[in-house]
Design a protein around this motif. Structure first.
Motif, PDB file in Angstrom:
ATOM      1  N   GLY A  79       0.816  -1.216   0.000  1.00  0.00           N
ATOM      2  CA  GLY A  79       0.000   0.000   0.000  1.00  0.00           C
ATOM      3  C   GLY A  79       0.844   1.258   0.000  1.00  0.00           C
ATOM      4  O   GLY A  79       0.557   2.214  -0.744  1.00  0.00           O
ATOM      5  N   ALA A  80       1.887   1.286   0.835  1.00  0.00           N
ATOM      6  CA  ALA A  80       2.777   2.452   0.888  1.00  0.00           C
ATOM      7  C   ALA A  80       3.461   2.656  -0.457  1.00  0.00           C
ATOM      8  O   ALA A  80       3.585   3.789  -0.935  1.00  0.00           O
ATOM      9  N   CYS A  81       3.905   1.570  -1.093  1.00  0.00           N
ATOM     10  CA  CYS A  81       4.546   1.679  -2.407  1.00  0.00           C
ATOM     11  C   CYS A  81       3.577   2.252  -3.435  1.00  0.00           C
ATOM     12  O   CYS A  81       3.973   3.087  -4.250  1.00  0.00           O
ATOM     13  N   GLU A  82       2.319   1.809  -3.395  1.00  0.00           N
ATOM     14  CA  GLU A  82       1.328   2.338  -4.342  1.00  0.00           C
ATOM     15  C   GLU A  82       1.122   3.830  -4.129  1.00  0.00           C
ATOM     16  O   GLU A  82       1.085   4.604  -5.085  1.00  0.00           O
ATOM     17  N   ILE A  83       1.016   4.256  -2.869  1.00  0.00           N
ATOM     18  CA  ILE A  83       0.813   5.673  -2.559  1.00  0.00           C
ATOM     19  C   ILE A  83       2.006   6.509  -3.022  1.00  0.00           C
ATOM     20  O   ILE A  83       1.848   7.600  -3.563  1.00  0.00           O
ATOM     21  N   LEU A  84       3.222   5.970  -2.812  1.00  0.00           N
ATOM     22  CA  LEU A  84       4.444   6.710  -3.125  1.00  0.00           C
ATOM     23  C   LEU A  84       4.913   6.529  -4.564  1.00  0.00           C
ATOM     24  O   LEU A  84       5.901   7.127  -4.980  1.00  0.00           O
ATOM     25  N   GLY A  85       4.224   5.671  -5.321  1.00  0.00           N
ATOM     26  CA  GLY A  85       4.614   5.437  -6.711  1.00  0.00           C
ATOM     27  C   GLY A  85       5.889   4.630  -6.848  1.00  0.00           C
ATOM     28  O   GLY A  85       6.658   4.835  -7.787  1.00  0.00           O
ATOM     29  N   LEU A  86       6.117   3.715  -5.899  1.00  0.00           N
ATOM     30  CA  LEU A  86       7.324   2.890  -5.916  1.00  0.00           C
ATOM     31  C   LEU A  86       6.985   1.443  -6.239  1.00  0.00           C
ATOM     32  O   LEU A  86       5.879   0.980  -5.961  1.00  0.00           O
ATOM     33  N   ASP A  87       7.943   0.743  -6.804  1.00  0.00           N
ATOM     34  CA  ASP A  87       7.797  -0.680  -7.086  1.00  0.00           C
ATOM     35  C   ASP A  87       8.498  -1.441  -5.964  1.00  0.00           C
ATOM     36  O   ASP A  87       9.690  -1.223  -5.724  1.00  0.00           O
ATOM     37  N   PRO A  88       7.802  -2.339  -5.259  1.00  0.00           N
ATOM     38  CA  PRO A  88       8.430  -3.068  -4.152  1.00  0.00           C
ATOM     39  C   PRO A  88       9.662  -3.884  -4.559  1.00  0.00           C
ATOM     40  O   PRO A  88      10.492  -4.196  -3.717  1.00  0.00           O
ATOM     41  N   LEU A  89       9.805  -4.186  -5.845  1.00  0.00           N
ATOM     42  CA  LEU A  89      10.971  -4.946  -6.293  1.00  0.00           C
ATOM     43  C   LEU A  89      12.268  -4.158  -6.151  1.00  0.00           C
ATOM     44  O   LEU A  89      13.353  -4.738  -6.199  1.00  0.00           O
ATOM     45  N   TYR A  90      12.163  -2.835  -5.974  1.00  0.00           N
ATOM     46  CA  TYR A  90      13.340  -1.983  -5.902  1.00  0.00           C
ATOM     47  C   TYR A  90      13.615  -1.463  -4.492  1.00  0.00           C
ATOM     48  O   TYR A  90      14.518  -0.669  -4.299  1.00  0.00           O
ATOM     49  N   ILE A  91      12.843  -1.935  -3.534  1.00  0.00           N
ATOM     50  CA  ILE A  91      12.973  -1.468  -2.158  1.00  0.00           C
ATOM     51  C   ILE A  91      13.905  -2.393  -1.385  1.00  0.00           C
ATOM     52  O   ILE A  91      13.825  -3.616  -1.490  1.00  0.00           O
ATOM     53  N   ALA A  92      14.783  -1.803  -0.586  1.00  0.00           N
ATOM     54  CA  ALA A  92      15.741  -2.573   0.217  1.00  0.00           C
ATOM     55  C   ALA A  92      15.033  -3.531   1.162  1.00  0.00           C
ATOM     56  O   ALA A  92      13.988  -3.214   1.716  1.00  0.00           O
ATOM     57  N   ASN A  93      15.618  -4.711   1.314  1.00  0.00           N
ATOM     58  CA  ASN A  93      15.134  -5.730   2.253  1.00  0.00           C
ATOM     59  C   ASN A  93      16.332  -6.211   3.048  1.00  0.00           C
ATOM     60  O   ASN A  93      17.051  -7.117   2.622  1.00  0.00           O
ATOM     61  N   GLU A  94      16.572  -5.621   4.191  1.00  0.00           N
ATOM     62  CA  GLU A  94      17.772  -5.942   4.940  1.00  0.00           C
ATOM     63  C   GLU A  94      17.673  -7.232   5.737  1.00  0.00           C
ATOM     64  O   GLU A  94      18.671  -7.815   6.103  1.00  0.00           O
ATOM     65  N   GLY A  95      16.486  -7.715   6.033  1.00  0.00           N
ATOM     66  CA  GLY A  95      16.333  -8.928   6.838  1.00  0.00           C
ATOM     67  C   GLY A  95      15.878 -10.118   6.026  1.00  0.00           C
ATOM     68  O   GLY A  95      15.223 -11.022   6.535  1.00  0.00           O
ATOM     69  N   LYS A  96      16.216 -10.140   4.769  1.00  0.00           N
ATOM     70  CA  LYS A  96      15.839 -11.230   3.866  1.00  0.00           C
ATOM     71  C   LYS A  96      17.062 -11.672   3.085  1.00  0.00           C
ATOM     72  O   LYS A  96      18.035 -10.951   2.987  1.00  0.00           O
ATOM     73  N   PHE A  97      17.001 -12.875   2.509  1.00  0.00           N
ATOM     74  CA  PHE A  97      18.067 -13.288   1.604  1.00  0.00           C
ATOM     75  C   PHE A  97      17.512 -14.205   0.539  1.00  0.00           C
ATOM     76  O   PHE A  97      16.459 -14.820   0.710  1.00  0.00           O
ATOM     77  N   LEU A  98      18.210 -14.247  -0.577  1.00  0.00           N
ATOM     78  CA  LEU A  98      17.880 -15.121  -1.693  1.00  0.00           C
ATOM     79  C   LEU A  98      18.818 -16.300  -1.639  1.00  0.00           C
ATOM     80  O   LEU A  98      19.994 -16.146  -1.326  1.00  0.00           O
ATOM     81  N   VAL A  99      18.307 -17.467  -1.952  1.00  0.00           N
ATOM     82  CA  VAL A  99      19.166 -18.641  -2.047  1.00  0.00           C
ATOM     83  C   VAL A  99      18.801 -19.390  -3.329  1.00  0.00           C
ATOM     84  O   VAL A  99      17.630 -19.605  -3.617  1.00  0.00           O
ATOM     85  N   PHE A 100      19.807 -19.695  -4.112  1.00  0.00           N
ATOM     86  CA  PHE A 100      19.632 -20.473  -5.334  1.00  0.00           C
ATOM     87  C   PHE A 100      20.142 -21.878  -5.052  1.00  0.00           C
ATOM     88  O   PHE A 100      21.294 -22.047  -4.651  1.00  0.00           O
ATOM     89  N   VAL A 101      19.270 -22.859  -5.229  1.00  0.00           N
ATOM     90  CA  VAL A 101      19.638 -24.254  -4.990  1.00  0.00           C
ATOM     91  C   VAL A 101      19.349 -25.067  -6.242  1.00  0.00           C
ATOM     92  O   VAL A 101      18.596 -24.638  -7.120  1.00  0.00           O
ATOM     93  N   SER A 102      19.935 -26.259  -6.320  1.00  0.00           N
ATOM     94  CA  SER A 102      19.648 -27.161  -7.433  1.00  0.00           C
ATOM     95  C   SER A 102      18.152 -27.434  -7.480  1.00  0.00           C
ATOM     96  O   SER A 102      17.485 -27.501  -6.434  1.00  0.00           O
ATOM     97  N   GLY A 103      17.637 -27.598  -8.693  1.00  0.00           N
ATOM     98  CA  GLY A 103      16.199 -27.750  -8.908  1.00  0.00           C
ATOM     99  C   GLY A 103      15.481 -28.719  -7.991  1.00  0.00           C
ATOM    100  O   GLY A 103      14.411 -28.420  -7.485  1.00  0.00           O
ATOM    101  N   GLY A 104      16.053 -29.868  -7.748  1.00  0.00           N
ATOM    102  CA  GLY A 104      15.400 -30.860  -6.913  1.00  0.00           C
ATOM    103  C   GLY A 104      15.505 -30.586  -5.427  1.00  0.00           C
ATOM    104  O   GLY A 104      14.910 -31.301  -4.620  1.00  0.00           O
ATOM    105  N   ASP A 105      16.250 -29.559  -5.052  1.00  0.00           N
ATOM    106  CA  ASP A 105      16.467 -29.274  -3.632  1.00  0.00           C
ATOM    107  C   ASP A 105      15.633 -28.118  -3.097  1.00  0.00           C
ATOM    108  O   ASP A 105      15.774 -27.735  -1.935  1.00  0.00           O
ATOM    109  N   GLY A 106      14.769 -27.574  -3.914  1.00  0.00           N
ATOM    110  CA  GLY A 106      13.955 -26.438  -3.495  1.00  0.00           C
ATOM    111  C   GLY A 106      13.094 -26.735  -2.275  1.00  0.00           C
ATOM    112  O   GLY A 106      13.031 -25.935  -1.337  1.00  0.00           O
ATOM    113  N   ASP A 107      12.444 -27.893  -2.265  1.00  0.00           N
ATOM    114  CA  ASP A 107      11.580 -28.237  -1.129  1.00  0.00           C
ATOM    115  C   ASP A 107      12.392 -28.411   0.152  1.00  0.00           C
ATOM    116  O   ASP A 107      11.948 -28.005   1.227  1.00  0.00           O
TER     117      ASP A 107
END
Length: 160
Positions: A79-107
């Protein structure tokens, strides 16, 4: 990122948005102990999800397809992003991380992440592909696709 922006700019938002900053070692350790074959990990602090994924796609020379409906964005932030005209994909996320694993290991990786309080909302948000190497493409909620470029300019001053 929205919590920091609201505090720095003294924005009066209706909802109380809290920072997602958190120590990530314990959830990372859970993934490491899961037995999932990890290709890389990355935090999306600077430039948000879009920049982190674009840098990985370019470096690894793979395409990345993400699914908008799977990306967990809390409603107050959306909601805040919509009001401010921002895309959440470009907002900092300091308490998150991405992990790339082999296809069969996702679960395996997801189960490990969800076993920790900081990972309870973990999601599979996409996959790599040999198509559109070096580029991130998002499948939108309505079934279309769009390129997700890296952030440009100053989206948010440095958090740390």
């Amino acid at each position: 990122g929205i919590a920091i922006m609201a505090a720095r700019k003294d924005l009066k938002l209706e909802s109380d948005i809290k920072s997602d900053s958190a120590p990530l070692w314990e959830p990372v350790e859970k993934v490491l102990q899961s037995g999932a074959k990890i290709h890389c990990m990355r935090d999306p602090t600077r430039g948000g999800l879009s920049s982190a994924l674009t840098e990985i796609a370019r470096t690894a020379q793979v395409g990345i397809e993400i699914w908008e409906e799977n990306i967990p964005v809390p409603e107050p932030v959306r909601g805040a992003c919509e009001i401010l005209g921002l895309d959440p994909l470009y907002i900092a996320n300091e308490g998150k991380f991405l992990v790339f694993v082999s296809g069969g290991d996702g679960d395996k990786a997801l189960k490990a992440l969800r076993s920790h309080p900081l990972g309870k909302m973990a999601q599979k948000i996409g996959e790599t592909t040999l198509e559109h190497k070096g580029t991130v493409v998002m499948r939108t909620r309505i079934g279309g696709k769009r390129v997700v470029p890296m952030a440009s300019g100053e989206i948010l001053p440095r958090i740390c």
